[in-house]
Structure formats: C-alpha cells, structure tokens
Design an enzyme around this catalytic site. Sequence first.
Site, PDB file in Angstrom:
ATOM      1  CB  CYS B  10      -0.802  -0.143   1.564  1.00 51.86           C
ATOM      2  SG  CYS B  10      -0.197  -0.165   2.397  1.00 51.86           S
ATOM      3  CB  CYS B  11      -0.008   4.743  -1.184  1.00 50.84           C
ATOM      4  SG  CYS B  11      -1.103   4.577  -2.637  1.00 50.84           S
ATOM      5  N   PRO B  12       2.325   4.500   1.525  1.00 52.16           N
ATOM      6  CG  PRO B  12       3.884   6.170   2.503  1.00 52.16           C
ATOM      7  CD  PRO B  12       2.468   5.133   2.946  1.00 52.16           C
TER       8      PRO B  12
END
Lengths: 316, 73
Positions: B10-12
């Site tokens: 997932c981000c970041p």
Amino acid sequence: MADNNKTTTIDLNNLKAGGFIKERGKDLFTVRLRVPGGRMTVPRLKKIAEVAEKFGGEFVHLSMRQSIELININFKDFDAVTEELGEGGQKVASCGARVRVPTACGGCEYNPNGLVDTQAAALEVDQKLFGTETSHHKFKVGFAGCPFDCPKSATNDVGFQGAIWPELDLDECISCGLCTKSCTDGAIETGADGKPLFHSDRCTWCGDCVKVCPTDAWRTTKKGYTVRIGGKWGRHPLVGTLFATFLPEEQVVEFIAAVLAWYKEKAEGLGRIRLGDVIIREGTDSLLSHLRLKFPENVVAKTIPPQVIETQVGKP
Amino acid sequence: MQTIDLRGVCCPTNFVKAKLALEMIDAGEVVEFLLDDGEPVKNVPKSLKAEGHKLLGLKETDGYYTLTIEKVE
C-alpha cells in the site's frame, strides 16, 4: 491587603480587535494568537512557549482555526503578555464581528497536491483585512490549495480553492493512458484512437492529469481560485456555493473587499446575521451582479444559494 | 528488463520500494512496476514523475497495471 486596593492598569488599545476571551472563573482569560494560514516559524513557537510558561497554565490549546491559544492568562498580565509576544513578532488574534485570521493549507511550496500559494494569500489577507469590522457578525476566509480541500473552504464566509484548467496538446500525447487512470472525476476517457477525450463539464480542476502526464501533453492554461461564498458552521450550518472561477491570486483581497461591501450594505438593520443568511434573504443574483462589475471574467452566470445542512432532523 | 511487483503493497510503501529499486539501477535503464488498481496506480506514477523519472507507459492486465519507467539521474 494593600495589594487588593491597587488599581490595575491595562492598555485598552490591545483589546480592540478582541482575542482575549473570558474563561470560567475569576480573572482568567484565553489569549488567542494570530497565526494566519497556520504557519508558525520555529523561533516564534519558542517565544510562545516561553510566554505560556511564564504567564499561562500547564498547556496551550490548538484552536479549530489553526491558532495557538494561551490558557489561564490573568487579565492583569495582558500588557506584559502582549509585549513579550511582540518581541517574538507574535500578535494577538481577534474575535467578534470582524474579519478573522484566514486559514490555509500548506499550499504549493512543499505539498505536491497544492496548485496555488495559499500561504501567500492567507498572509496578504491577514495583513490587509484582519480585524475589519463587519458591523454584523464574524467573517471567515479560508484557502485550500486544491480540490481535496483539506481546509473545508466552503464552510467559510468566503472560501477559496485552488484550481487549474488543463489543455491537451494531442501531438505530444503518447497514449499511455495515465491521465485517464488518474482522473478521479471521470473527465478523461480513452477514445477509439487511444487518445484522451476530455469532458470539461466533469472536471473539478485538480490538475492530476497535468501532474501525471509523462510528456507534458497536458498543460496548465489557467490558474486561480474557485470561490464559494456563504458558508458557516455552528448551530445552523450552511455550505457556501459557487460564485467565481479561476479568480487570479492577486485579486483575492479585492474580491473579499467587494463581498464585504455587499454584506455590510445588505445586512443593514438585520442585526447579528452571517453572510450566508443574507444571501438566502436577498437572492444570489444581487451578489452575483455586484461582483460581476469588478470581476466580469470570473463571476459565474448563475448559482444556487448557500445550502442548508439539516443537522436537526431525527430529533426525538 | 527488471520487473518489480508492488501489488499488495500500500501507499506510500509502494512508492518508497519503487525508489529503492530505482537506486539499484543506472540512469537510462528501464524498469517495470506492477501496481494495484485504485490509489497505487493513481499515486505512484505521479510521484515518480515528480522525482524526475521518465514515464514510458502504463498498461492494464487482468485488474493490475504495468508501469514502465526510465530512470533519470
């Protein structure tokens, strides 16, 4: 008991714009500091900590509008607090029926989403309009750097939201599809030829296409503020509605001044009433045509009144 | 050409992993990143462009995306 008979002297000029707010209990006040756009230099922060330690309670409070508030300040210390804060370049904020300290997000200097310099705008508005008496009620201004709108611009009397207008140079486009994928609002589709098809009516001017485009085929051709007017929160919330688009950054102060002039005139005799409620009474056309005189390029053709949010429905 | 699978990341974290991967190759080399739909495919390309790298293309395969990047020093 000699001390109790001593007369307290306070420079009442310091209290003119407000910012000293009565607390529960005897003699104690909250001192609201002027922090336009929520930007606080580190030396100022140190100075505030020093003053809070010397005159205040065990903590400070971070207000809803990005201010630091000194808590438990004895009214006898007003002059000393004002003076010592002043040594660090820190001023006291306002309360009451005045133009308040503007709020803003971080802007575009370090935030990759920011499209416009909201910090510069907040500073300029604070310098030129802070404390202006409205004769009616408080007047809040807020700046969001992009349509994410972290500062909730439409809950302000005048709310600004950064915007850019994108245009596509088809010759530069390599049909990579990144803009279509990046567009949150479905304003870009991929056409039969593999090139982007722009539906400008769906665009909210966030600039994601420009930011992602690998060849700079998408370009910014206009930049400014989307302006919504008439918002407020509190007991009876209103969400401000669209009055202007792509207002140039250098016209922000002039625009707010024009809104203030209309507000002062139209609220005459109505007592303590916020701008949004005046617009609902007067109709949007009156304000639109007033603003159109000075900002013909930017004021929209028509709009709707500030929108009532029914927060009382469902009461037993 | 190297392919780096950032699906499920997932981000970041995906962006940071992409940066680390780009540190390992030379300027001018091309690398592929596999990205999930949604936030990752919206954010990672934009961030890599902002870092100065050259985006060469994006294609969809079975619900995920292949982003081709050329490293720019």
